[in-house]
Design a protein around this motif. Sequence first.
Motif, short mmCIF file in Angstrom:
data_model
loop_
_atom_site.label_atom_id
_atom_site.label_comp_id
_atom_site.label_asym_id
_atom_site.label_seq_id
_atom_site.Cartn_x
_atom_site.Cartn_y
_atom_site.Cartn_z
N VAL A 176 -0.94 -1.00 1.75
CA VAL A 176 -1.21 -2.02 2.76
C VAL A 176 -0.08 -1.68 3.95
O VAL A 176 1.07 -1.88 3.59
CB VAL A 176 -0.83 -3.40 2.20
CG1 VAL A 176 -1.52 -4.29 3.37
CG2 VAL A 176 -1.88 -3.70 0.98
N ASP A 177 -0.70 -1.58 5.03
CA ASP A 177 0.11 -1.24 6.25
C ASP A 177 0.53 -2.48 6.87
O ASP A 177 -0.43 -3.31 7.51
CB ASP A 177 -0.71 -0.43 7.31
CG ASP A 177 0.03 -0.29 8.48
OD1 ASP A 177 1.55 -0.07 8.51
OD2 ASP A 177 -0.63 -0.26 9.63
N ALA A 178 1.90 -2.83 6.54
CA ALA A 178 1.90 -4.42 7.07
C ALA A 178 3.65 -4.21 7.75
O ALA A 178 4.56 -3.80 7.37
CB ALA A 178 2.36 -5.31 5.76
N TRP A 217 6.21 -9.45 6.33
CA TRP A 217 5.59 -9.87 5.02
C TRP A 217 4.42 -10.43 4.98
O TRP A 217 3.90 -10.47 3.85
CB TRP A 217 7.11 -10.61 4.32
CG TRP A 217 7.29 -11.88 4.72
CD1 TRP A 217 8.18 -12.22 5.83
CD2 TRP A 217 6.55 -12.99 4.47
NE1 TRP A 217 8.02 -13.55 6.03
CE2 TRP A 217 6.83 -14.17 5.10
CE3 TRP A 217 5.27 -13.22 3.35
CZ2 TRP A 217 6.40 -15.41 5.15
CZ3 TRP A 217 4.85 -14.52 3.35
CH2 TRP A 217 5.55 -15.83 4.06
N TYR A 226 1.37 -8.72 4.23
CA TYR A 226 1.20 -8.00 2.77
C TYR A 226 1.15 -9.48 1.88
O TYR A 226 0.58 -9.08 0.63
CB TYR A 226 2.46 -7.25 2.44
CG TYR A 226 2.52 -6.87 1.04
CD1 TYR A 226 1.71 -6.16 0.60
CD2 TYR A 226 3.83 -7.09 0.11
CE1 TYR A 226 1.85 -5.67 -0.90
CE2 TYR A 226 4.00 -6.55 -0.84
CZ TYR A 226 2.87 -5.82 -1.51
OH TYR A 226 2.85 -5.47 -2.75
N PHE A 245 -0.33 -9.09 -1.96
CA PHE A 245 0.63 -9.10 -3.12
C PHE A 245 0.35 -10.49 -4.27
O PHE A 245 0.58 -10.13 -5.32
CB PHE A 245 2.24 -9.55 -2.58
CG PHE A 245 3.36 -9.76 -3.49
CD1 PHE A 245 3.89 -8.73 -4.11
CD2 PHE A 245 3.63 -11.06 -4.05
CE1 PHE A 245 4.70 -8.87 -4.99
CE2 PHE A 245 4.68 -11.24 -4.96
CZ PHE A 245 5.29 -10.31 -5.51
N TYR A 268 -1.67 -3.79 -5.36
CA TYR A 268 -1.44 -3.64 -3.94
C TYR A 268 0.01 -3.31 -3.57
O TYR A 268 0.93 -3.92 -4.10
CB TYR A 268 -1.66 -4.79 -3.26
CG TYR A 268 -3.37 -5.03 -3.31
CD1 TYR A 268 -4.16 -4.53 -2.23
CD2 TYR A 268 -3.74 -6.08 -4.16
CE1 TYR A 268 -5.57 -4.85 -2.26
CE2 TYR A 268 -5.38 -6.30 -4.15
CZ TYR A 268 -6.09 -5.64 -3.29
OH TYR A 268 -7.43 -5.90 -3.34
N LEU A 311 3.26 -2.11 -0.63
CA LEU A 311 3.56 -1.69 0.70
C LEU A 311 3.49 -0.42 0.85
O LEU A 311 4.00 0.45 0.35
CB LEU A 311 4.90 -2.45 1.26
CG LEU A 311 5.20 -3.82 1.52
CD1 LEU A 311 6.54 -4.24 1.36
CD2 LEU A 311 4.16 -4.15 2.79
N ASP A 312 2.98 0.05 2.32
CA ASP A 312 2.93 1.52 2.88
C ASP A 312 4.37 1.51 3.37
O ASP A 312 4.59 1.00 4.41
CB ASP A 312 1.77 1.56 4.11
CG ASP A 312 1.76 2.72 4.46
OD1 ASP A 312 2.64 3.81 4.31
OD2 ASP A 312 0.63 3.22 5.07
#
Length: 534
Positions: free
Chosen positions: A475-477, A480, A483, A487, A500, A502-503
């Motif tokens: 996930v491009d975030a 927080w 995301y 999450f 899922y 983080l990217d």
Amino acid sequence: MIEPVPSPPNAMPRGPRVPTGLLALGLALWALLMAAWVSTAVFDRLPHVEDEVAFLFQARTFAAGHVVAPAPPEPSSFSIPFVIVRDGMWFGKYPPGYPLVLALGVLIDQPWLFNPIAGAVAIVLLYRAGRTLYSPGTGLLAAALLALSPFFLLQAGSFMSHVAGLIWALALLLLFARARSTGALLPAVAAGAAVGMLFLSRPLTAVGVGLPFALLAAVDFITGATGRRRALALAAGFLPFVALLLAYNAYTTGSPVRFGYELWWEYDRIGFGPDIGPRGHDLARGILNTRYNLDALRHLLYGWPERLTLLPAGIAVAVAALALLWHAAPLRRYVALVRRWPPARGSAPWGWDLLLAASVVSLVVVHIAYWTPGQMYGPRYYFEATGALALLTARGLLHLAGALAWALRQARLPARWSRPLAAGAVLVPVVVLSVSGLATDGVREFRAYHDWYDINGDGLRRVEAARLEHALVFVDAGYWTAYAPFFAQNSPALDGDIIYALDRGPARNQALAAHFPDRAVYRYADGQVTAVGP
């Protein structure tokens, strides 16, 4: 001789028997449906703040039968506030009491529904408390006040811990009353367990709510054998939960007296001093926080004009204090009064008024020692006092109705007319104020919290539409909050159909993907799901 003020039930009009129990169930159903609507329409059935994300993560861990989850590979790829990785363990920073019960919602795969159901249970318990301590009419009025409260409905639609806390507070009140009225020890043990569950969930709240009950139990202990047995039974119900919390702390933080709060922020402790809170904490700051929260409570509790919100409860407390002075003078009779106080409904109901008021004040005062005002969906640190406040508000309103009925009788109006006229003159405006407050201030608050922190389920719905299976999604975030909804869907063991993460860039993503070689890999960015590799 001047007679003491009659108890409010005498002010209620006499007439056909009203099925108050069925009406209370109707209010509970209303609370369930409204809170479910808030959870869906306002919060999109998702956690929106750091606390809620951590609660849900820990509830998922407990629902899987584990105390903590194993630390994830590449922990930075699953970084989220208030969820801690320590010594190979992965857990939320909060005490375990609320996640333990929230796990019930996880087990039916509907965690969002837990608090709406808990809200309905709280309404029923509030009615039972009012009926037990005072009268069915008092319990029904208190339940109606709370069921129409914007503050109550916001909390009941969220993932926060306070509605469960209110259940434990009301259970303590009911069971404590049962123990005093019957002399049985089992209700006393259960009352101790109720405050124990509150302590296991919110320790400072438990101290605030339970302190007046503990002081009364201490008076019991020193004034007679019956009271001593009751106090010991209360302690027997409470102490196992203290031991459980200490054991949980020792397991997760390495020290029985160190909470997960301090692992995330070392300054997140109770007390005063330069090392408490991010900028230090002192009495002046604590009092400022209290004023801030009380102002919010007056605004949000019922949606009434703020000057009216606490007025009826204040009237109830004032009448109770006058009744205490009337019954207890001279001073040497206070201890004897406490020993027999109050064994059953209708016996010195003002005693319960004072205990409820003491519990509210105690909860407010102990939070002066905490560095943050903590407002979220209202002045939440005071939420566990809303049941006591609703009961005191109902008492004050019925006092007003009783006084008006008395004035009408002095004007030679027959009792068969004075009672219903007085009740209507007081209660009809209250209903109008409550309904209009919910429709105006309440709706405004609901709109304000819609997409709070820009969190919603739009991204999850786009991933669902892609019909991924056995996938790892990066996930491009940038923050927080982007995301958080993803999450919250993860299994803490990272064994769900979709994981899922983080990217963190190609190198870190590749390192994480190596731990899941059998999963298809995707990236979610700008509302689009893109395949990255097998």
